[in-house]
Design an enzyme around this catalytic site. Structure first.
Site, mmCIF file in Angstrom:
data_model
loop_
_atom_site.group_PDB
_atom_site.id
_atom_site.type_symbol
_atom_site.label_atom_id
_atom_site.label_comp_id
_atom_site.label_asym_id
_atom_site.label_seq_id
_atom_site.Cartn_x
_atom_site.Cartn_y
_atom_site.Cartn_z
ATOM 1 N N LYS A 194 0.844 -1.181 0.000
ATOM 2 C CA LYS A 194 0.000 0.000 0.000
ATOM 3 C C LYS A 194 0.883 1.236 0.000
ATOM 4 O O LYS A 194 1.692 1.437 0.910
ATOM 5 C CB LYS A 194 -0.905 -0.012 1.231
ATOM 6 C CG LYS A 194 -1.751 1.245 1.371
ATOM 7 C CD LYS A 194 -2.760 1.098 2.480
ATOM 8 C CE LYS A 194 -3.553 2.381 2.678
ATOM 9 N NZ LYS A 194 -4.540 2.254 3.748
ATOM 10 N N LYS A 248 -2.254 -1.551 -3.803
ATOM 11 C CA LYS A 248 -3.114 -0.377 -3.747
ATOM 12 C C LYS A 248 -2.264 0.880 -3.817
ATOM 13 O O LYS A 248 -1.306 0.972 -3.060
ATOM 14 C CB LYS A 248 -3.888 -0.425 -2.430
ATOM 15 C CG LYS A 248 -4.728 0.778 -2.147
ATOM 16 C CD LYS A 248 -5.361 0.633 -0.796
ATOM 17 C CE LYS A 248 -6.008 1.960 -0.476
ATOM 18 N NZ LYS A 248 -6.386 2.099 0.879
HETATM 19 C C1 PBG Z 1 -7.445 3.059 5.570
HETATM 20 C C2 PBG Z 1 -7.835 3.058 4.148
HETATM 21 C C3 PBG Z 1 -7.690 4.099 3.221
HETATM 22 C C4 PBG Z 1 -8.230 3.630 2.030
HETATM 23 C C5 PBG Z 1 -8.704 2.347 2.258
HETATM 24 N N1 PBG Z 1 -8.424 1.999 3.576
HETATM 25 C C6 PBG Z 1 -7.176 5.473 3.399
HETATM 26 C C7 PBG Z 1 -5.761 5.735 3.722
HETATM 27 O O1 PBG Z 1 -4.925 4.836 3.848
HETATM 28 O O2 PBG Z 1 -5.435 6.902 3.889
HETATM 29 C C8 PBG Z 1 -8.294 4.397 0.745
HETATM 30 C C9 PBG Z 1 -9.217 3.838 -0.288
HETATM 31 C C10 PBG Z 1 -9.500 4.758 -1.413
HETATM 32 O O3 PBG Z 1 -8.895 5.833 -1.602
HETATM 33 O O4 PBG Z 1 -10.414 4.406 -2.186
HETATM 34 N N2 PBG Z 1 -8.526 2.689 6.402
#
Ligand code: PBG
Length: 321
Positions: A194, A248
């Site tokens: 991520k 991601k």
């Molecule tokens: C954290 C989380 C995020 C997203 C999914 N889970 C936000 C982050 O890490 O700041 C982002 C998903 C998206 O932008 O569609 N709970």
């Protein structure tokens, strides 16, 4: 003119093209993220994410009914709690909004795969993904809370818990806690690779985590420059017992999807995130691209790169077109 191979022979008719298609999309490829809120009655559109809404419990059940009717087989739940505090306590409340949503959906739709995002950022008053101390985020204290969150989701009936906070050791500690509580069949989908991406912006409004958030997540999420480090993250999660891995964002990180596909045997998910979704929606609205075709091509590219699961806000619309 004669020469041995004319690849255009494969492209001459729709029937030949379809017979030799290497990548096909189907309903089973998709996971739909859904926002369930304790702070609203009914549903409320999210302005940063066109055609996506937050739902209260009963409107969530109705929305999922219509999703199941068009073929959706899996959802990923995100909660917006009424109560936030420094330790994200509401995240593991057995009567929390996600826990109640899981129970409601499980009892109505027994074949639906229910995944739940396991992170504290929607539940902390400071908006960080874990417990903060003077010196920053306390990784190991955060793990203890994530264990409680995962167990409360499993207790409520979630099929899959999806830790998204990029804490070190999160998969191993959650697996241990689940097993100790006898939730041996609950799967862990790790947000393994991520990135600290600018494309999460619209999500922060959607999940109500923007309000108080002033920091950034570069201490724990990967820098976009990091390929080898991303692969190491994935390898560690495999060693810690992850059942499935995620990359991601999806569209900008197709190389990482391919890297993981070639290196691990685990099912692989890719999250087409809020900013990626919103950009296509905006371009379509401005008449720059055809919306369906732009999403279709994006999803084919993500699947071709090696993802077996595509997490996307467009899943329902895609299956209705
Ligand atoms: C954290 C989380 C995020 C997203 C999914 N889970 C936000 C982050 O890490 O700041 C982002 C998903 C998206 O932008 O569609 N709970």
């Amino acid at each position: 003119m004669s020469f041995p191979i004319r690849l255009s022979r494969f492209r001459g008719t729709p029937a030949i093209r379809s017979l030799t298609a290497e990548t096909q999309l189907s309903a089973a490829d998709f996971v739909l993220p859904l926002f369930v809120s304790e702070c609203i009655a009914g549903s409320r559109p999210i302005s940063s994410l066109p055609d996506v809404s937050q739902y209260d419990l009963s409107s969530l059940v109705e929305e999922v009914r219509s999703c199941v009717a068009v073929g959706i087989k899996a959802v990923m739940l995100f909660g917006i709690p009424q109560h936030k505090d420094s330790r994200g306590t509401a995240a593991h409340d057995p009567e929390g909004i996600v826990q109640r949503a899981i129970r409601a959906l499980k009892s109505e739709f027994s074949d639906l795969v229910i995944m739940a995002d396991c992170c504290l950022c929607e539940y902390t008053d400071h908006g960080h993904c874990g417990i903060m101390t003077e010196s920053g985020l306390d990784n190991d204290e955060t793990l203890k809370i994530l264990q409680a969150v995962a167990c409360s989701y499993a207790e409520a009936g979630a099929d899959v818990v999806a830790p998204s906070g990029m804490m070190d050791g999160m998969v191993a500690s959650i697996r241990t806690a689940l097993d100790q509580a006898d939730f041996t069949s609950t799967l862990i989908l790790s947000y393994a690779v991520k990135y600290a991406s600018h494309f999460y912006g619209p999500f922060r409004e959607a999940a109500g985590s923007a309000g108080n958030f002033k920091g950034d997540r570069r201490h724990h999420q990967l820098a976009p420059s990091q390929r080898m480090e991303g692969i190491r993250e994935a390898e560690l999660d495999v060693a810690e017992g992850a059942d499935m891995l995620m990359v991601k964002p999806a569209g900008l990180y197709l190389d990482m999807i391919r890297d993981l596909r070639e290196r691990t045997l685990l099912p692989l998910a890719a999250y087409h995130v809020s900013g990626e979704y919103a950009m296509i929606k905006a371009a379509a609205k401005a008449g720059i691209v055809d919306e369906y075709e732009a999403f279709n091509e994006t999803f084919i590219a993500i699947k071709r790169a090696g993802a077996g699961l595509i997490i996307t806000y467009y899943a329902k619309e895609f299956l209705t077109k």
